[in-house]
Design an enzyme around this catalytic site. Structure first.
Site, PDB file in Angstrom:
ATOM      1  N   ASP A 182      38.924  -8.338  23.711  1.00  0.00           N
ATOM      2  CA  ASP A 182      37.873  -7.792  23.645  1.00  0.00           C
ATOM      3  C   ASP A 182      37.984  -6.236  22.936  1.00  0.00           C
ATOM      4  O   ASP A 182      37.223  -5.804  22.277  1.00  0.00           O
ATOM      5  CB  ASP A 182      37.059  -7.352  24.882  1.00  0.00           C
ATOM      6  CG  ASP A 182      36.889  -8.653  25.522  1.00  0.00           C
ATOM      7  OD1 ASP A 182      36.733  -9.703  24.867  1.00  0.00           O
ATOM      8  OD2 ASP A 182      36.514  -8.566  26.797  1.00  0.00           O
ATOM      9  N   MET A 238      33.838 -14.549  21.099  1.00  0.00           N
ATOM     10  CA  MET A 238      33.992 -13.832  22.558  1.00  0.00           C
ATOM     11  C   MET A 238      34.124 -12.240  22.299  1.00  0.00           C
ATOM     12  O   MET A 238      33.787 -11.880  21.299  1.00  0.00           O
ATOM     13  CB  MET A 238      35.242 -14.130  23.337  1.00  0.00           C
ATOM     14  CG  MET A 238      35.251 -15.431  23.791  1.00  0.00           C
ATOM     15  SD  MET A 238      36.809 -15.685  24.719  1.00  0.00           S
ATOM     16  CE  MET A 238      36.499 -17.057  25.889  1.00  0.00           C
ATOM     17  N   ARG A 273      32.589 -10.085  25.038  1.00  0.00           N
ATOM     18  CA  ARG A 273      31.736  -9.526  25.948  1.00  0.00           C
ATOM     19  C   ARG A 273      30.924  -8.369  25.255  1.00  0.00           C
ATOM     20  O   ARG A 273      30.147  -8.913  24.674  1.00  0.00           O
ATOM     21  CB  ARG A 273      32.712  -8.885  26.997  1.00  0.00           C
ATOM     22  CG  ARG A 273      32.423  -9.403  28.413  1.00  0.00           C
ATOM     23  CD  ARG A 273      33.222  -8.214  29.385  1.00  0.00           C
ATOM     24  NE  ARG A 273      34.355  -8.898  29.952  1.00  0.00           N
ATOM     25  CZ  ARG A 273      34.508 -10.082  30.664  1.00  0.00           C
ATOM     26  NH1 ARG A 273      33.264 -10.422  31.282  1.00  0.00           N
ATOM     27  NH2 ARG A 273      35.547 -10.458  31.291  1.00  0.00           N
ATOM     28  N   GLU A 316      29.147 -13.444  21.476  1.00  0.00           N
ATOM     29  CA  GLU A 316      28.425 -13.827  22.949  1.00  0.00           C
ATOM     30  C   GLU A 316      27.604 -12.774  23.833  1.00  0.00           C
ATOM     31  O   GLU A 316      26.836 -13.185  24.391  1.00  0.00           O
ATOM     32  CB  GLU A 316      29.679 -14.388  23.773  1.00  0.00           C
ATOM     33  CG  GLU A 316      30.618 -13.071  24.470  1.00  0.00           C
ATOM     34  CD  GLU A 316      31.876 -13.562  25.421  1.00  0.00           C
ATOM     35  OE1 GLU A 316      31.921 -14.912  25.552  1.00  0.00           O
ATOM     36  OE2 GLU A 316      32.387 -12.503  25.799  1.00  0.00           O
ATOM     37  N   TYR A 339      37.949 -20.493  24.336  1.00  0.00           N
ATOM     38  CA  TYR A 339      39.341 -20.379  24.580  1.00  0.00           C
ATOM     39  C   TYR A 339      40.237 -20.544  23.448  1.00  0.00           C
ATOM     40  O   TYR A 339      41.336 -20.122  23.288  1.00  0.00           O
ATOM     41  CB  TYR A 339      39.584 -21.318  25.740  1.00  0.00           C
ATOM     42  CG  TYR A 339      39.498 -20.728  27.009  1.00  0.00           C
ATOM     43  CD1 TYR A 339      38.825 -19.459  27.276  1.00  0.00           C
ATOM     44  CD2 TYR A 339      39.732 -21.595  28.098  1.00  0.00           C
ATOM     45  CE1 TYR A 339      38.409 -19.186  28.373  1.00  0.00           C
ATOM     46  CE2 TYR A 339      39.259 -20.824  29.490  1.00  0.00           C
ATOM     47  CZ  TYR A 339      38.507 -19.665  29.587  1.00  0.00           C
ATOM     48  OH  TYR A 339      38.547 -19.341  30.783  1.00  0.00           O
ATOM     49  N   LEU A 340      39.918 -21.287  22.388  1.00  0.00           N
ATOM     50  CA  LEU A 340      40.867 -21.641  21.290  1.00  0.00           C
ATOM     51  C   LEU A 340      40.947 -20.299  20.468  1.00  0.00           C
ATOM     52  O   LEU A 340      42.096 -20.022  20.142  1.00  0.00           O
ATOM     53  CB  LEU A 340      39.965 -22.679  20.357  1.00  0.00           C
ATOM     54  CG  LEU A 340      39.366 -23.801  20.674  1.00  0.00           C
ATOM     55  CD1 LEU A 340      38.939 -24.635  19.742  1.00  0.00           C
ATOM     56  CD2 LEU A 340      40.727 -24.565  21.371  1.00  0.00           C
ATOM     57  N   ARG A 382      41.336 -17.162  21.959  1.00  0.00           N
ATOM     58  CA  ARG A 382      42.381 -16.571  22.548  1.00  0.00           C
ATOM     59  C   ARG A 382      43.687 -17.057  22.994  1.00  0.00           C
ATOM     60  O   ARG A 382      44.587 -16.287  23.150  1.00  0.00           O
ATOM     61  CB  ARG A 382      41.810 -15.542  23.693  1.00  0.00           C
ATOM     62  CG  ARG A 382      41.451 -16.479  24.950  1.00  0.00           C
ATOM     63  CD  ARG A 382      40.795 -15.633  26.291  1.00  0.00           C
ATOM     64  NE  ARG A 382      40.927 -16.407  27.193  1.00  0.00           N
ATOM     65  CZ  ARG A 382      40.362 -16.248  28.412  1.00  0.00           C
ATOM     66  NH1 ARG A 382      39.257 -15.352  28.342  1.00  0.00           N
ATOM     67  NH2 ARG A 382      40.763 -16.702  29.549  1.00  0.00           N
TER      68      ARG A 382
HETATM   69  O1  F6P Z   1      37.758 -10.428  28.652  1.00  0.00           O
HETATM   70  C1  F6P Z   1      38.212 -11.253  27.786  1.00  0.00           C
HETATM   71  C2  F6P Z   1      37.337 -12.628  27.648  1.00  0.00           C
HETATM   72  O2  F6P Z   1      38.118 -13.441  26.867  1.00  0.00           O
HETATM   73  C3  F6P Z   1      35.929 -12.006  27.198  1.00  0.00           C
HETATM   74  O3  F6P Z   1      35.717 -12.102  25.768  1.00  0.00           O
HETATM   75  C4  F6P Z   1      35.193 -13.462  27.756  1.00  0.00           C
HETATM   76  O4  F6P Z   1      33.859 -12.912  27.992  1.00  0.00           O
HETATM   77  C5  F6P Z   1      35.853 -13.620  28.945  1.00  0.00           C
HETATM   78  O5  F6P Z   1      37.409 -13.025  28.657  1.00  0.00           O
HETATM   79  C6  F6P Z   1      35.689 -14.972  29.615  1.00  0.00           C
HETATM   80  O6  F6P Z   1      36.432 -14.657  31.015  1.00  0.00           O
HETATM   81  P1  F6P Z   1      36.835 -16.376  31.849  1.00  0.00           P
HETATM   82  O7  F6P Z   1      38.111 -16.868  30.931  1.00  0.00           O
HETATM   83  O8  F6P Z   1      37.200 -15.706  33.174  1.00  0.00           O
HETATM   84  O9  F6P Z   1      35.590 -16.915  31.748  1.00  0.00           O
END
Ligand code: F6P
Length: 427
Positions: free
Chosen positions: A151, A197, A199, A254, A304-305, A307
């Site tokens: 983030d 993503m 946050r 998001e 997730y792709l 990160r």
């Molecule tokens: O804080 C990192 C992050 O990848 C955010 O960008 C995302 O909203 C969140 O984690 C998702 O978290 P989780 O994998 O616990 O749902």
């Protein structure tokens, strides 16, 4: 090993991963482990919490020295959390003494003198609280936070390890997706929406902006959490883009919200830190466009792709991730407690950086958001200043080795340290 007179006895180290994982968090683990292994006079055994702090509480520790040197080296190019990560927030000592007492018990049983906690804002808060354990409960422990968050919202650091690689993935995906749409827009799809993503901070969305340099180049619209969403203005801009360029590419964060603070999309669940689970804004926005304007669209949720994408990691990001891990150990050995190695930018072109310590108390629970001067006046794009900030962070490639057409990532053996305590801890 023979000790010098007055030399303190070696104590063990505990490393734990926390929060959302990233493409380079294991590079930080590699930095911690390799630096700790070199400090044999001061650091005895190196343990890792299985699933982060949860492993520490449940006395489920991994003996890192049982991993082969090849596996440990390969952590540098292996994504996700090799030791397991957790979203688990320790409350204050007043609110939940039992958890802290348990941690101390586990630390004492395994002679943990150094704790390295690899995470984001919430995790720095946890690291800070654990560092206060020493004073509050009379147990000497040196605690150092190791920054990580895709983030990019930790303060007092130029950027956060993990971000550069997500930024690179999103910039590349925006560029490639936009080329696809452009090539068929005359007869087919007119609008492509990419959800990213981040946050409450629009750093990852901003990175999508790196894909286009000149006016009219995609992405045509970026929706930031920092800029209140106005539906009519947004739809008007989509229509303009399709009229002028034949298509419209949108990158949406998001965390995008209406002026009253409501998110455009909430999954309806909250995590252990009380954060609303975000996600699903891509289809929401695409639907708005279809209903109002009737254009054919596609949307993608990078999820997730983005990160986990170690195959296109940023070289700078990998180097910084390793460097903060290594520096964390050096700080601990220098007797620095409750600090975090941060990245300080010395210059942008060429990008020069160094690692400096910042007190955990200054980073815990603070979110650094995209400043207004990084967003164009209309609220839909990034400025030259933002580009200058972002560009160095995605620079360079650091490809993993490949075997059979796939990256040769590793999985740890994860040999458990023999338990010493009789009591079980219920989470
Ligand atoms: O804080 C990192 C992050 O990848 C955010 O960008 C995302 O909203 C969140 O984690 C998702 O978290 P989780 O994998 O616990 O749902």
């Amino acid at each position: 090993m023979k000790r010098m007179k007055n030399e303190p006895a070696a104590r063990n180290a505990l490393y734990a991963q926390s929060g959302g994982v990233s493409a380079v968090i294991n590079a930080s683990a590699c930095g911690v482990i390799e630096a700790a292994a070199k400090a044999r006079r001061r650091i005895g055994r190196i343990y890792a919490g299985r699933d982060g702090i949860v492993g520490a509480l449940t006395e489920d520790l991994i003996d890192v020295s049982r991993e082969s040197p090849a596996t440990l080296r390969a952590l540098r190019y292996t994504p996700a959390g090799a030791f397991g990560s957790a979203r688990f927030k320790l409350r204050s000592i007043e609110q939940n003494r039992a958890e802290y007492q348990r941690l101390i018990e586990v630390f004492r049983a395994h002679d943990i003198g150094y704790f390295f906690y690899n995470g984001g804002n919430d995790s720095m808060d946890t690291a800070l609280k654990i560092s206060q354990l020493g004073a509050a409960m009379n147990y000497p422990i040196t605690c150092v936070g190791v920054p990580k968050t895709v983030d990019n919202d930790l303060p007092h650091t130029d950027c956060c390890p993990g971000f550069g690689s997500v930024a690179k993935y999103i910039a590349i995906s925006t560029l490639e997706g936009a080329m696809d749409v452009a090539s068929m827009a005359r007869t087919s799809t007119k609008v492509f929406v990419l959800e990213v993503m981040g946050r409450h901070a629009g750093w990852i969305a901003a990175a999508g902006g790196l894909a286009g340099r000149k006016a009219g180049e995609p992405p045509h619209i970026i929706l930031f959490p920092e800029i209140p969403f106005e539906q009519a203005r947004f739809l008007e801009r989509v229509k303009q883009c399709v009229t002028n360029y034949g298509y419209c590419v949108i990158v949406v964060s998001e965390g995008t919200r209406y002026a009253d603070g409501r998110f455009l999309a909430e999954a309806g669940t909250r995590d252990a830190f009380g954060h609303t689970q975000l996600g699903g804004v891509g289809p929401v926005v695409a639907n708005m466009v279809r209903e109002a304007l009737g254009y054919k669209y596609h949307w993608a949720v990078a999820d997730y792709l983005q990160r986990a994408a170690r195959h296109v990691a940023s070289k700078v990001d990998v180097e910084q991730a390793y460097a903060v891990g290594k520096a964390a150990v050096q700080y601990a050995l220098a007797g620095m407690n409750a600090v975090m190695p941060a990245i300080k930018r010395r210059s942008s072109r060429p990008y020069r950086w160094q690692i400096v310590p910042v007190p955990l108390a200054e980073v815990a629970n603070v979110e650094k958001r995209v400043p207004r001067e990084f967003v164009t006046a209309d609220g839909f794009g990034i400025t030259a200043a933002c580009r200058r900030y972002l560009e160095p962070l995605i620079a360079g490639e650091d490809y993993p080795p490949y075997r059979g057409g796939l990256p040769a990532y590793v999985r740890i053996r994860g040999v458990a340290v023999k338990r010493k305590l009789k009591t079980e801890f219920k989470l």
